[in-house]
Scaffold this active site. Structure first.
Site, PDB file in Angstrom:
ATOM      1  N   THR A  72       0.832  -1.208   0.000  1.00 34.43           N
ATOM      2  CA  THR A  72       0.000   0.000   0.000  1.00 34.43           C
ATOM      3  C   THR A  72       0.865   1.256   0.000  1.00 34.43           C
ATOM      4  O   THR A  72       0.632   2.188  -0.780  1.00 34.43           O
ATOM      5  CB  THR A  72      -0.951  -0.005   1.218  1.00 34.43           C
ATOM      6  OG1 THR A  72      -1.918  -1.046   1.036  1.00 34.43           O
ATOM      7  CG2 THR A  72      -1.670   1.328   1.371  1.00 34.43           C
ATOM      8  N   SER A 200       5.344  -6.537  -2.327  1.00 27.49           N
ATOM      9  CA  SER A 200       5.100  -6.713  -0.892  1.00 27.49           C
ATOM     10  C   SER A 200       5.627  -8.069  -0.442  1.00 27.49           C
ATOM     11  O   SER A 200       5.502  -9.066  -1.166  1.00 27.49           O
ATOM     12  CB  SER A 200       3.599  -6.609  -0.625  1.00 27.49           C
ATOM     13  OG  SER A 200       3.334  -6.875   0.731  1.00 27.49           O
ATOM     14  N   ALA A 201       6.198  -8.110   0.776  1.00 28.58           N
ATOM     15  CA  ALA A 201       6.821  -9.348   1.274  1.00 28.58           C
ATOM     16  C   ALA A 201       5.810 -10.420   1.663  1.00 28.58           C
ATOM     17  O   ALA A 201       6.053 -11.614   1.465  1.00 28.58           O
ATOM     18  CB  ALA A 201       7.708  -9.018   2.470  1.00 28.58           C
ATOM     19  N   THR A 238      13.852   4.968  10.188  1.00 28.14           N
ATOM     20  CA  THR A 238      14.707   3.803  10.434  1.00 28.14           C
ATOM     21  C   THR A 238      14.109   2.565   9.781  1.00 28.14           C
ATOM     22  O   THR A 238      12.925   2.272   9.950  1.00 28.14           O
ATOM     23  CB  THR A 238      14.858   3.578  11.951  1.00 28.14           C
ATOM     24  OG1 THR A 238      15.371   4.770  12.533  1.00 28.14           O
ATOM     25  CG2 THR A 238      15.810   2.423  12.238  1.00 28.14           C
ATOM     26  N   CYS A 325      -8.859  -7.123   1.662  1.00 27.25           N
ATOM     27  CA  CYS A 325      -8.991  -5.717   2.063  1.00 27.25           C
ATOM     28  C   CYS A 325     -10.422  -5.217   1.934  1.00 27.25           C
ATOM     29  O   CYS A 325     -10.789  -4.212   2.514  1.00 27.25           O
ATOM     30  CB  CYS A 325      -8.071  -4.849   1.213  1.00 27.25           C
ATOM     31  SG  CYS A 325      -6.359  -5.381   1.261  1.00 27.25           S
TER      32      CYS A 325
END
Length: 383
Positions: A72, A200-201, A238, A325
């Site tokens: 996203t 996306s992972a 980070t 979603c």
């Protein structure tokens, strides 16, 4: 039978190797990757390794890969960032009517801000109309965004042809939502005119909360977050080192050609058995062989998809009615509506999505239980 998980388009189960890699990042390489000491360098090394793995699979330079918090954010960064950087050249934007909400809702927002957004229609297989795209392209067009594989039906878009059309215009970028494409459909970004590509992972057996955006060298894009210089200032903050570590490991374990052939054969078995053995069923979208190997969308007349998935859950079979979603929204699938599927069949639609861990035994068990469930539910509906 233990749990049968056929909702892999929603998310996938992380591989044990992925979990182990994340554990190392959390317990021993937990330094801040921006720190100059040894602990920071160890964390930075993990990020570099993952970046290199992803770039290698996409056939691009590792300097063109930027980590984000997921698909996203990658889609938002690509679309908003590109539009902000190119707004002086024009106001026309083009996408399709069947994109993921993380793309469609961004375009709706831009439309409300005065941009001229064109939504391409699709045919009954969920494929965009290239002639309509040609009609909308002009010198005022600054962005075309089309998904590679549709998350509900597995329709594969003609990205090479779209890239060729887009390349004929200056100051026009081509973004692809590749979340369902990466690892499933072979693609070389360096050979197609794609400027921005989101992945996306957690769709490839990696962790949730980690994604990446490919930005072709020379592509101008404004950042959405202000901060330090992480990810070359494109995405400050980070880095999620454990997530990136798992992402890089998942990329190393992407399905091989043999794996994809096996998944395709299982999808073929599933679809063929359902269409042959259960009356009044319909395969939505592309034919078995022309869609993505891991997704099949099938409608069952006379039943409600939501009731059917809860019935199958009693037998430890996990499916969905469509995009995860949108599954909690009480509205019909806009993807199937765009493909002009009739309302009754939309109501009875189920998405099956397979993975490398799916077995033939699981497919046959699912179809057997499905036959019983459909028979029972149709009998109830007729009372």
């Amino acid at each position: 039978m233990e749990e049968i998980y056929l909702d892999n388009a929603a998310t996938t189960k992380p591989y044990p190797e992925v979990v182990e890699k994340m554990k190392i990042a959390l317990t021993t390489a937990y330094g801040n990757p921006s720190s100059l000491h040894r602990m920071g360098i160890e964390a930075e090394k993990i990020i570099k390794e993952a970046r290199k793995n992803i770039a290698s699979k996409l056939d691009v330079s590792d300097k063109e890969i930027y980590f984000t918090s997921g698909g996203t954010e990658s889609n938002n960064l690509a679309i908003k960032g590109a539009v902000k950087s190119l707004k002086r050249y024009g106001k026309r934007l083009i996408t399709s009517s069947i994109e993921h909400p993380s793309v469609l809702n961004v375009f709706k927002k831009l439309e409300s801000e005065g941009y001229d957004v064109k939504y391409l229609q699709v045919n009954d297989e969920g494929i965009v109309d290239l002639e309509e795209l040609k009609k909308y392209l002009n010198d005022e067009t600054i962005l075309v965004s089309i998904m590679g594989v549709n998350n509900e039906t597995g329709s594969i878009q003609p990205l090479a042809e779209i890239g060729e059309l887009v390349s004929q215009y200056d100051n026009l970028y081509f973004h692809v939502d590749g979340v369902q494409t990466f690892g499933k459909v072979d693609i070389s970004l360096s050979k197609i005119g794609i400027d921005l590509y989101s992945i996306s992972a957690h769709k490839i057996n990696g962790p949730k909360g980690t994604g990446a955006l490919y930005i072709k060298k020379g592509t101008r894009i404004d950042n959405l977050i202000s901060g330090s210089k992480q990810e070359s200032g494109i995405r400050p903050g980070t880095e999620n080192v454990p997530g990136i570590a798992g992402f890089g490991q998942a990329v190393e374990l992407l399905p091989s050609k043999e794996d994809k052939k096996r998944i395709y054969q299982l999808k073929k078995l599933l679809v063929t058995r359902i269409l042959d053995e259960i009356d009044d069923t319909l395969l939505n979208g592309p034919s078995i062989h022309s869609g993505a190997v891991h997704i099949a969308n099938i409608s069952f007349a006379g039943v409600k998809g939501e009731v059917l998935i809860h019935t199958l859950e009693r037998d430890n079979i996990y499916l969905s009615t469509g995009a995860a979603c949108s599954s909690r929204q009480d509205t019909p699938s806009y993807v199937l509506e765009a493909m002009k599927v009739n309302p009754e069949m939309i109501e009875g639609a189920i998405r099956f999505s397979l993975s490398t861990t799916t077995t033939e035994e699981e497919i046959n068990y699912t179809v057997d239980k499905l036959k019983d469930a459909i028979k029972m539910l149709r009998k109830i509906m007729q009372r």
